[in-house]
Design an enzyme around this catalytic site. Structure first.
Site, PDB file in Angstrom:
ATOM      1  N   SER A   4     120.041  51.836 130.853  1.00 50.08           N
ATOM      2  CA  SER A   4     121.230  52.001 129.849  1.00 50.08           C
ATOM      3  C   SER A   4     120.775  52.312 128.784  1.00 50.08           C
ATOM      4  O   SER A   4     120.485  53.477 128.595  1.00 50.08           O
ATOM      5  CB  SER A   4     121.990  50.345 130.123  1.00 50.08           C
ATOM      6  OG  SER A   4     123.026  50.230 129.721  1.00 50.08           O
ATOM      7  N   HIS A  47     125.016  49.327 138.204  1.00 46.99           N
ATOM      8  CA  HIS A  47     124.303  49.631 136.724  1.00 46.99           C
ATOM      9  C   HIS A  47     122.734  49.302 136.967  1.00 46.99           C
ATOM     10  O   HIS A  47     122.304  48.085 137.226  1.00 46.99           O
ATOM     11  CB  HIS A  47     124.869  48.687 135.584  1.00 46.99           C
ATOM     12  CG  HIS A  47     124.580  49.051 134.347  1.00 46.99           C
ATOM     13  ND1 HIS A  47     124.663  50.590 133.979  1.00 46.99           N
ATOM     14  CD2 HIS A  47     123.947  48.711 133.317  1.00 46.99           C
ATOM     15  CE1 HIS A  47     124.443  50.769 132.634  1.00 46.99           C
ATOM     16  NE2 HIS A  47     124.055  49.590 132.183  1.00 46.99           N
ATOM     17  N   ASP A  57     128.964  52.387 138.921  1.00 54.39           N
ATOM     18  CA  ASP A  57     128.982  51.896 137.703  1.00 54.39           C
ATOM     19  C   ASP A  57     129.726  52.607 136.706  1.00 54.39           C
ATOM     20  O   ASP A  57     129.448  53.946 136.652  1.00 54.39           O
ATOM     21  CB  ASP A  57     127.134  52.154 137.164  1.00 54.39           C
ATOM     22  CG  ASP A  57     126.876  51.880 135.677  1.00 54.39           C
ATOM     23  OD1 ASP A  57     127.691  51.222 135.044  1.00 54.39           O
ATOM     24  OD2 ASP A  57     125.868  52.519 135.345  1.00 54.39           O
TER      25      ASP A  57
END
Length: 493
Positions: free
Chosen positions: A172, A460, A435
């Site tokens: 991320s 994710h 995601d």
């Protein structure tokens, strides 16, 4: 015996929310460890001195950054892994052999020395005495990358690793940091694996909720239609004060619903929609090893509940789902439903305040560097009532950051790093099809040296979490493929 080069691998990982605007940060049950303690049998906690401002030679102020180290797998000549913390405290579970997160399986195979570095301003890594807006000027991705470079240089000097290769891993936001570390410090970083990394900054991230719709539809084509119908009903009922008592009861708010401004309405609609969006983002991702509650609530759970006619019309099915999430997270009620109450919490500048472990800091970064505002201005998503302007005005309310400053900061981020048009080598980009963040990442290979690994049916950062028997075959294959890429790149000069 001749000198054997050692490879240093950097893992950048987010602990929660693993990316995204923090809409409901509540730091609960976080263990605060004391200085230089033994976290377990093999993990030690230490601190490294960093400059407050790496880009001002005249500023001599310094602070101490927290990191963990483990040599449980280390073999002479093996790699050294450095996992970089994201927008939350670092936690020792990522260093736990029993947990078996993916980077540790790689470490065991390669005989790696492991480090875990906390991001400035998050957790216990406090460069300033508080989180005032004046002090937060020293919180940026560029400063964080400079911390990383100094950490790499200092550790290499102190441990005799001056000729080592470094490979950055991340998930991320810190996945983006991993990619950008290879881009901006190619003389220090040999390669990078940037999982679920949002590389393109944007103020208007309307694609997020569009992909929430698509991910729900992938489970059941009727599911997003039912969610939209429920939310449309809620949005209509919330316009009439006569319905406030019933809505309060239906969703078990912590205090009576009182809509006194458009922002109050947008705030509660946003908060309730986040129950669905968060479920999609983290669906079936095995975060339980971090002691995260509610990992058993998935897209399948949501869609099955939304299809239960016995619960009444879709509005009541949605309310039942929100109640399920609330109780699963061991909360007595669903937060105070007013914008001003949340505003006061976020304006608290103490590290020990309601948002002091990461929420205030990350929102500041979105208002100065990234945007990432997940709004309802697109017609191709199931929610309504919290448009882009609502988010833009939050930056003004929280930090006195005006719209033109916000847009200029986001443009500068893309100019500095390149957005989708990243020009580098030896970076791999894993992403999950469920995601919503993959819209801002690289999902198709750019070149042979910039490959994408797009994993169908995963959410994710799924490839970073510990493996388990119920993992999809394509997730297992993706982890193996990424490891093979890593091995190949380590052979290159």
């Amino acid at each position: 015996m001749g000198f054997q080069a050692v490879v240093i691998v950097i893992f950048a990982c987010l602990y929660f929310p693993c990316g995204g605007v923090l809409k409901s940060v509540r730091y609960r049950n976080i263990k605060r460890e004391t200085n230089d303690v033994q976290v377990d049998n093999v993990v030690q906690q230490h601190w490294i001195m960093q400059k407050l401002d790496h880009f001002n030679a005249a500023d001599s102020r310094v602070w101490k950054q927290k990191y963990l180290v483990s040599d449980q797998f280390y073999r002479i000549g093996g790699p050294v892994f450095l996992m970089i913390g994201g927008e939350a405290p670092i936690i020792s579970q990522w260093m736990s052999t029993d947990a078996g997160s993916t980077w540790l399986t790689y470490a065991k195979k390669l005989g790696a020395l492991c480090f875990l570095l906390e991001h400035r301003f998050y957790g216990e890594s406090h460069p300033t005495v508080d989180l005032s807006t004046e002090n937060l000027q020293f919180l940026s991705s560029q400063q964080a990358l400079a911390d990383l470079a100094h950490f790499r240089t200092t550790i290499a000097q102190h441990r005799g690793l001056a000729n080592s290769k470094w490979v950055a891993f991340g998930g991320s936001y810190s996945g983006a940091l991993a990619a950008w570390s290879r881009l901006k410090y190619p003389h220090l970083i040999h390669a990078a694996i940037a999982s679920s990394a949002p590389l393109n900054a944007t103020v208007n991230f309307s694609e997020y909720l569009e992909l929430v719709w698509q991910s729900l539809a992938a489970e059941n084509p009727v599911c997003p239609l039912l969610v939209k119908k429920a939310f449309d009903t809620l949005h209509e009922r919330i316009k009439d004060p006569k319905n406030y008592d019933n809505i309060t009861k239906d969703f078990n708010f912590c205090s009576k619903l009182q809509i006194q401004s458009d922002k109050d309405r947008a705030y509660i609609l946003d908060s309730l929609a986040d129950s669905v969006a968060s479920t999609v983002q983290y669906s079936n991702d095995n975060r339980a090893f971090e002691f995260v509650l509610g990992t058993n609530i998935t897209i399948k759970t949501l869609c099955e509940m939304m299809s239960k006619e016995s619960l009444g019309e879709p509005y009541y099915r949605f309310a039942a789902f929100v109640h399920l999430r609330t109780t699963t997270h061991l909360l007595p009620c669903f937060r105070d439903p007013t914008y001003n109450a949340n505003l006061q919490d976020i304006r608290n500048t103490s590290y020990h305040g309601p948002y002091g472990w990461g929420g205030r800091q990350w929102i500041y970064q979105t208002c100065t560097e990234f945007g990432f505002f997940q709004n309802t201005d697109s017609p191709n998503q199931p929610f309504s009532g919290f448009g882009l302007q609502y988010y833009v005005e939050q930056c003004q309310d929280y930090f006195n950051i005006r719209a033109e400053t916000l847009y200029a900061g986001v443009d500068q981020t893309n100019e500095y790093y390149g957005g989708y048009n990243i020009h580098a080598t030896r970076i791999v980009f894993p992403n999950g099809s469920l995601d919503p963040w993959h819209a801002l990442g690289i999902t198709s290979s750019i070149t042979e040296d910039l490959p994408a690994v797009f994993i169908k049916g995963t959410a994710h950062c799924a490839n970073m979490y510990p493996a388990r028997a119920e993992d999809l075959p394509q997730l297992t294959l993706a982890r193996e493929h990424i490891f093979q890429i890593l091995q190949d790149w380590l052979k290159e000069k």
